[in-house]
Design an enzyme around this catalytic site. Structure first.
Site, PDB file in Angstrom:
ATOM      1  N   GLU A 140       2.066   1.604  -3.391  1.00 51.27           N
ATOM      2  CA  GLU A 140       0.954   2.059  -4.235  1.00 51.27           C
ATOM      3  C   GLU A 140       0.735   3.563  -4.074  1.00 51.27           C
ATOM      4  O   GLU A 140       0.519   4.287  -5.044  1.00 51.27           O
ATOM      5  CB  GLU A 140      -0.326   1.287  -3.893  1.00 51.27           C
ATOM      6  CG  GLU A 140      -1.497   1.665  -4.796  1.00 51.27           C
ATOM      7  CD  GLU A 140      -2.811   0.970  -4.407  1.00 51.27           C
ATOM      8  OE1 GLU A 140      -2.801   0.097  -3.508  1.00 51.27           O
ATOM      9  OE2 GLU A 140      -3.842   1.329  -5.003  1.00 51.27           O
ATOM     10  N   GLU A 180     -14.267 -12.988  -5.339  1.00 51.20           N
ATOM     11  CA  GLU A 180     -12.928 -12.650  -5.849  1.00 51.20           C
ATOM     12  C   GLU A 180     -11.811 -13.260  -5.002  1.00 51.20           C
ATOM     13  O   GLU A 180     -10.662 -13.314  -5.447  1.00 51.20           O
ATOM     14  CB  GLU A 180     -12.654 -11.141  -5.835  1.00 51.20           C
ATOM     15  CG  GLU A 180     -13.731 -10.222  -6.328  1.00 51.20           C
ATOM     16  CD  GLU A 180     -14.712  -9.864  -5.215  1.00 51.20           C
ATOM     17  OE1 GLU A 180     -15.728 -10.578  -5.140  1.00 51.20           O
ATOM     18  OE2 GLU A 180     -14.490  -8.927  -4.443  1.00 51.20           O
ATOM     19  N   GLU A 204       0.826  -1.200   0.000  1.00 51.51           N
ATOM     20  CA  GLU A 204       0.000   0.000   0.000  1.00 51.51           C
ATOM     21  C   GLU A 204       0.866   1.257   0.000  1.00 51.51           C
ATOM     22  O   GLU A 204       0.553   2.249  -0.665  1.00 51.51           O
ATOM     23  CB  GLU A 204      -0.941  -0.012   1.209  1.00 51.51           C
ATOM     24  CG  GLU A 204      -2.143   0.872   1.052  1.00 51.51           C
ATOM     25  CD  GLU A 204      -3.215   0.535   2.097  1.00 51.51           C
ATOM     26  OE1 GLU A 204      -3.915  -0.488   1.916  1.00 51.51           O
ATOM     27  OE2 GLU A 204      -3.343   1.273   3.084  1.00 51.51           O
ATOM     28  N   GLU A 214     -16.135 -10.955   3.887  1.00 57.27           N
ATOM     29  CA  GLU A 214     -15.014 -10.731   2.973  1.00 57.27           C
ATOM     30  C   GLU A 214     -14.443 -12.059   2.475  1.00 57.27           C
ATOM     31  O   GLU A 214     -14.173 -12.239   1.282  1.00 57.27           O
ATOM     32  CB  GLU A 214     -13.924  -9.925   3.685  1.00 57.27           C
ATOM     33  CG  GLU A 214     -12.737  -9.581   2.794  1.00 57.27           C
ATOM     34  CD  GLU A 214     -11.616  -8.900   3.556  1.00 57.27           C
ATOM     35  OE1 GLU A 214     -11.344  -9.300   4.712  1.00 57.27           O
ATOM     36  OE2 GLU A 214     -11.007  -7.962   3.015  1.00 57.27           O
ATOM     37  N   LYS A 247     -15.257  -9.582   8.192  1.00 62.24           N
ATOM     38  CA  LYS A 247     -14.241 -10.463   7.607  1.00 62.24           C
ATOM     39  C   LYS A 247     -14.851 -11.787   7.170  1.00 62.24           C
ATOM     40  O   LYS A 247     -14.334 -12.457   6.288  1.00 62.24           O
ATOM     41  CB  LYS A 247     -13.136 -10.746   8.635  1.00 62.24           C
ATOM     42  CG  LYS A 247     -12.300  -9.531   8.994  1.00 62.24           C
ATOM     43  CD  LYS A 247     -11.190  -9.280   8.009  1.00 62.24           C
ATOM     44  CE  LYS A 247     -10.470  -7.980   8.324  1.00 62.24           C
ATOM     45  NZ  LYS A 247      -9.756  -7.449   7.161  1.00 62.24           N
ATOM     46  N   CYS A 256      -8.368  -2.015   4.114  1.00 68.52           N
ATOM     47  CA  CYS A 256      -8.234  -3.235   4.931  1.00 68.52           C
ATOM     48  C   CYS A 256      -9.444  -3.518   5.788  1.00 68.52           C
ATOM     49  O   CYS A 256      -9.513  -4.552   6.426  1.00 68.52           O
ATOM     50  CB  CYS A 256      -6.974  -3.212   5.773  1.00 68.52           C
ATOM     51  SG  CYS A 256      -6.369  -1.608   6.138  1.00 68.52           S
ATOM     52  N   SER A 305      -7.454   1.911  -2.452  1.00 75.72           N
ATOM     53  CA  SER A 305      -6.265   1.095  -2.679  1.00 75.72           C
ATOM     54  C   SER A 305      -6.684  -0.281  -3.173  1.00 75.72           C
ATOM     55  O   SER A 305      -7.668  -0.850  -2.690  1.00 75.72           O
ATOM     56  CB  SER A 305      -5.491   0.958  -1.368  1.00 75.72           C
ATOM     57  OG  SER A 305      -4.605  -0.130  -1.454  1.00 75.72           O
ATOM     58  N   CYS A 335     -10.100  -1.567  14.582  1.00 74.19           N
ATOM     59  CA  CYS A 335     -10.385  -2.985  14.825  1.00 74.19           C
ATOM     60  C   CYS A 335     -10.500  -3.320  16.305  1.00 74.19           C
ATOM     61  O   CYS A 335     -11.194  -4.244  16.693  1.00 74.19           O
ATOM     62  CB  CYS A 335      -9.294  -3.850  14.214  1.00 74.19           C
ATOM     63  SG  CYS A 335      -9.004  -3.470  12.498  1.00 74.19           S
TER      64      CYS A 335
END
Ligand SMILES: Cc1cc2nc3c(=O)[nH]c(=O)nc-3n(C[C@H](O)[C@H](O)[C@H](O)COP(=O)(O)O)c2cc1C
Ligand code: SF4
Lengths: 393, 596
Positions: free
Chosen positions: B286, B377, B283, B372, B369, B310, B330, B526
């Site tokens: 990036e 994907e 990241e 996710e 999560k 994230c 990102s 988190c």
């Protein structure tokens, strides 16, 4: 019957149209004079809670805010009442004048009529009336303006804080109080909410002076009031009567000769049995029994053919459905009361379960968030206590 | 100073600031008033009425949470009137509540159960209405189960979803006896704007909203001799887990947690922190790449500002709310998913296990999560990259089920490879942590020097303020970064989706300009995630946050690029950040979702 006829009053629907003259008179006087007239008249809110109107306006005029609002509560949700509709049909200009007077006193530029969804058909004629009224205001150099707001159709939206929530685009749930609308109402600003009839009475007071109003009625219950009379009566309809009458006189006048009970004030009100007609007066403080005059002025007369169990069941079904559902005592309490009386009737619960339910209504009265949940106890306890046998057998 | 008000509570004199509620005033006197609809994170509702108190002389009882103190009042919190009313209200709640406590996921951690126990509600005179209603259980979401039969209509979830998260997936529908917490047209949570963040779960007093649990599936995998079960643990789990296992809030339990996982039978105990370091490499690179493209080459296909990616709750929220800005996010996968993709490729090769037989489990402070891991994907390894996601709470359940005395466990170390991490990875668990970690690395790449903050602690991006901004001046750069000489990197950190939405709207309207924005869906980041121990509130968040930063400073390596396993993986497997292999395994794309 004929002999005991109660005096019919003709103030509200009296054919008077001189808005401009009255407004001019109002605008010339000081706020203090106007408020004193209102307080002096003894006018109390006709929407149910009976709060002194002059004091409400005074508090709001003294409250600090960026803007202030006047709201006319035309939600008229009580089953069987339609007197506000009648006022808005026949003498809407009187209500508008009351609103403009209030606006001037509290310093509001904007007024709303919260119109019950079912009354939407009134909108065109009402709007025309408002347009004409605005012309009059312009001539008098007043920038007060009135707008109609279409209600969302739930009974609870007649409760003033739920009404304002609904106007703000939220779900119609009553708010915590304090703060009261006089301090933080619509959009958090000081707001006067008045019933249609309350505002119409202001016309009389400002046109004819407080004395004319005050001379009617008794002690704490001054003036006249519209009553929607229904049930077992040969003469149903809307009547303007003086406050303070005894229920006996009322029944003598309007009953069918076989009246067993009168429900004063609709589902949220009290049921008075025949044996208490004499000691009950209709007013904000019944002298003997403490009966208060309730929402809308609905008077429902029952004769001996009626089952009071069915009457109560009917009310509880209404509450169970119309509670907004947010607070525990009301949402669950109403369901328990309804199922409770059904269980007793069926014999699934012992008759002394009614005592537990009566205690529950006490809790509801003390802990419910708004007037709806708080007032379920009224009809429940007055019917169960006075007609206990009918609940069981 | 504001005006003081004098009153009596239970005959004790108090003088307190005007505007304080009776509830807070009582709290100051150490008098506990029970509550249900009240939560410190949320606005006042005053609808459960459990907190009613007597104000002597008043005909009605007052809701302590919603009633401000006033001069001269005498409050009784435990009078006969109050106790009887309160008992009635608890009884009423129980009468419409599915009180089969033994069959409830929240058995043992339920505020209604506690109240019933406290008031010894042993009789149930009222008619049971919980079992004749038709209640639906919505278990179609990968993250959240909604069971209306356990709902007490306190609306904490509704306020959470609307106020803290500005998502509004949950709302009140109908009235009277039919009133319920519902969604858009009563659709399953899986089909509405729900972000799966799970904040509703940690704000629910009962078992009406719970995580979808995968505990049994994980036990099955562990018991299967053919399976090689790897587990990864997210940064914030180590500062929350102890709370579920009889330790103090804010205690760091990294070593004990590793020991417990080993005793549970996982084959390899690895660390999401490793891929957090990797995220920083990817990241951070990036970001530098985007800066160069946009500022020097005039290429705006990957625009600025770049936002972090994230937090899967944030990602889904973004897809629903700002579909026209998807390119600003990102492309880095979250550390969990980077880990998953590597577990079945790099790791599998290293330990010589057929990826087919690897079961990859992650322990997360997060319910999003779970969603996710199920995104279509997320199968770049050729398999489902992460098989099962457990919350911090679920891990605690497994530890208890296994009879492990957690408090007495020794500290143990993570396995290798993919078990090493830096302090920069640990702070991913707190809001601002990703920003700080990225700055530590990016600044050094560009200038060859450490970030100019004492002890590497970038204080301006830390804390619980909803939106924080920082500007880092870049000076004396290395030759290849000449275009950044003298530039001011404008950074913004936001946590809680309401704050996120505010920031992104300002960016969209052009009111604010940033280069880099860190966003975490959950308040506090988190450490306050929807999978963390209940209760979570600011007091708790602060303690967990302190633990996170303590853990960071306790570590020898505090910059992601200095993690030796990171150096190793680039050398042996990935090549370079943003390289071909990275692109395949560590980056992803986003999709527009409907708003309804
Ligand atoms: C459940 C409920 C329903 C109500 N419905 C009405 C209504 O339809 N019309 C009305 O004027 N007031 C209604 N009220 C009373 C209002 O809250 C408020 O007291 C009134 O509008 C104030 O006006 P007043 O002072 O002129 O009476 C209702 C109150 C409750 C609790
Ligand atoms: S008393 Fe009934 S109507 Fe009033 S707030 Fe409570 S649930 Fe709603």
């Amino acid at each position: 019957m004929g002999k005991n006829m109660l005096k019919r009053i003709d103030l509200i629907f009296k054919n008077e149209h001189d808005c401009d003259i009255i407004l001019e008179k109002i605008f010339k006087r000081t706020n203090e004079e106007l408020i004193n007239d209102l307080i002096g008249s003894g006018l109390k809110g006709r929407g149910g809670a009976g709060f002194p109107t002059g004091l409400k306006w005074k508090l709001t005029s003294e409250a600090k805010g960026e803007a202030k609002y006047v709201i006319c509560n035309a939600d008229e949700g009580e089953p069987g009442t339609f007197k506000d509709r009648e006022i808005l049909t026949q003498v809407p200009h009187k209500v508008l004048t009351g609103m403009a007077a209030c606006g001037r006193i509290i310093g509001a530029k904007k007024g709303f009529i919260y119109l019950r969804a079912e009354y939407n058909y009134l909108k065109p004629s009402l709007q025309k009336e408002i347009d004409t009224f605005h012309e009059t205001l312009k001539k008098l150099k007043s920038d007060f303006r009135i707008e109609i707001f279409s209600g969302s159709g739930a009974y609870i939206c007649g409760e003033e804080s739920a009404l304002m929530e609904s106007m703000e685009g939220h779900r119609g749930e009553p708010r915590n109080k304090p703060p009261f609308p006089t301090d933080a109402g619509y959009l958090g600003q000081p707001t006067v909410v008045n019933n249609v009839e309350t505002l119409a009475h202001c016309w009389t007071i400002f046109k004819h002076g407080p004395k004319k109003f005050r001379d009617l009625g008794v002690q704490d219950s001054r003036g006249s009031k519209l009553f929607s009379i229904s049930g077992d009566t040969p003469t149903p309809g809307i009547y303007e009567l003086e406050l303070g009458m005894s229920l006996q006189d009322f029944v003598d006048d309007f009953g069918d000769g076989d009246s067993k009970a009168v429900q004063v004030g609709g589902a949220a009100g009290f049921c008075v049995p025949r044996k208490k007609f004499r000691e009950t007066a209709i007013g904000y403080q019944g002298k003997l029994t403490g009966i208060s005059l309730p929402t809308g002025g609905s008077m429902m007369i029952f004769n001996s053919s009626r089952s009071m169990y069915n009457v109560l069941k009917n009310y509880l079904e209404f509450f169970e459905e119309e509670s907004c559902g947010q607070c525990t005592p009301c949402r669950v309490g109403c369901q328990q009361l309804l199922r409770g009386i059904e269980a007793v009737k069926r014999g699934d619960k012992p008759h002394y379960y009614l005592t537990k339910l009566l205690r529950l209504t006490e809790t509801m009265k003390m802990t419910a968030k708004c007037g709806l949940g708080q007032s379920v106890a009224n009809s429940f306890s007055s019917i169960v206590e006075n007609f206990r046998e009918e609940m069981i057998y | 100073m504001s005006k003081m008000v004098n009153l009596k509570i239970n005959n004790i004199d108090v003088s307190i600031e005007a505007g304080t509620t009776i509830l807070s005033a009582a709290e100051k006197l150490n008098i506990k008033i029970p509550v249900l609809c009240y939560h410190k994170d949320l606005c006042i509702a005053g609808n459960c009425r459990v907190c009613v108190v007597e104000i002597v002389g008043s005909r009605k009882l007052a809701a302590a949470c919603a009633t401000p103190v006033s001069e001269g009042i005498e409050v009784m919190t435990n009078s006969l009137l109050v106790r009887n009313a309160r008992k009635h209200i608890i009884e009423l709640l129980l009468s419409e509540h599915n009180a089969d406590c033994t069959k409830c996921y929240r058995n043992g951690n339920c505020e209604l159960q506690d109240l019933a126990a406290e008031y010894k509600i042993t009789n149930q005179d009222f008619i049971d209405m919980a079992h004749d209603g038709v209640y639906s259980i919505d278990d179609l979401s990968a993250s959240i189960i909604k069971d209306d039969s356990r709902c007490i209509r306190c609306q904490r979830c509704v306020r959470t979803c609307r106020e803290l998260q500005s998502v509004g997936a949950l709302a009140v529908a109908h009235k009277g006896s039919e009133m319920k917490i519902s969604t858009f047209f009563d659709r399953p949570l899986a089909e509405v704007v729900c972000t799966n963040c799970g904040q509703c779960i940690i704000h629910c007093p009962t078992g009406a909203l719970i995580e979808k649990t995968y505990i049994e599936r994980v036990w099955d995998a562990i018991a299967d001799p053919d399976k090689h079960v790897v587990v990864q643990t997210a940064p914030a789990v180590r500062v929350g887990l102890g709370e579920e296992l009889e330790l103090q809030t804010g205690e760091r339990v990294t070593g004990k947690m590793v020991a417990a996982l080993r005793r549970l039978g996982f084959d390899s105990i690895l660390d999401t922190d490793f891929t957090a370091d990797l995220t920083i490499m990817e990241e951070g690179t990036e970001l530098l790449h985007r800066l160069k493209a946009n500022l020097v080459e005039g290429d705006h296909t990957e625009p600025l500002p770049m936002t972090t990616s994230c937090s899967p709750g944030w990602v889904k929220f973004f897809e629903h709310t700002f579909p026209e800005m998807l390119d600003n996010m990102s492309t880095c996968k979250s550390p969990q998913q980077m880990f998953g993709a590597l577990a079945k490729t790099y790791y599998a090769k290293k330990v010589d296990v057929d990826p087919e037989n690897i079961v990859s489990v992650s322990i997360m402070p997060c319910t999003a999560k779970k969603f996710e891991a199920n995104r279509p994907e997320m199968r770049d390894s050729g398999y489902k990259d992460v098989d099962f996601v457990l919350t911090t709470r679920e891990l605690a359940v497994m530890i208890k089920q296994a009879g492990i005395q957690f408090v007495d466990l020794p500290d143990e170390k993570y396995d290798s490879i993919m078990g090493k991490s830096s302090g920069a990875a640990v702070i991913f668990g707190a809001t601002g942590g990703v920003m700080e970690a990225a700055l530590r690395t990016a600044y050094e790449i560009v200038t060859g020097r450490e970030v100019p903050f004492e002890n590497l602690n970038i204080e301006p991006v830390r804390g619980l303020e909803g939106v924080r901004e920082a500007t880092v001046k870049i000076e004396k750069v290395l030759p290849e970064w000449k275009f950044l000489e003298g530039a001011e990197l404008k950074c913004c950190v936001a946590h809680g989706l309401s704050n996120a939405k505010k920031v992104m709207e300002q960016v969209k309207s052009g009111e604010k300009e940033y280069h880099f924005i860190e966003i975490m869906a959950c308040p506090g980041g988190c450490l306050g995630g929807g999978g963390q121990p209940i209760p979570t509130n600011d007091e708790v968040r602060k303690k967990r946050m302190k633990a996170i930063y303590d853990e960071d400073t306790s570590l020898a390596i505090r910059k992601s690029h200095e993690n030796p396993e990171i150096v190793q993986i680039y050398k042996e497997f990935l090549g370079e950040p943003l390289g071909k292999q990275s692109h395949k395994l560590l980056h992803t794309e986003y999709f527009e979702r409907q708003r309804y």
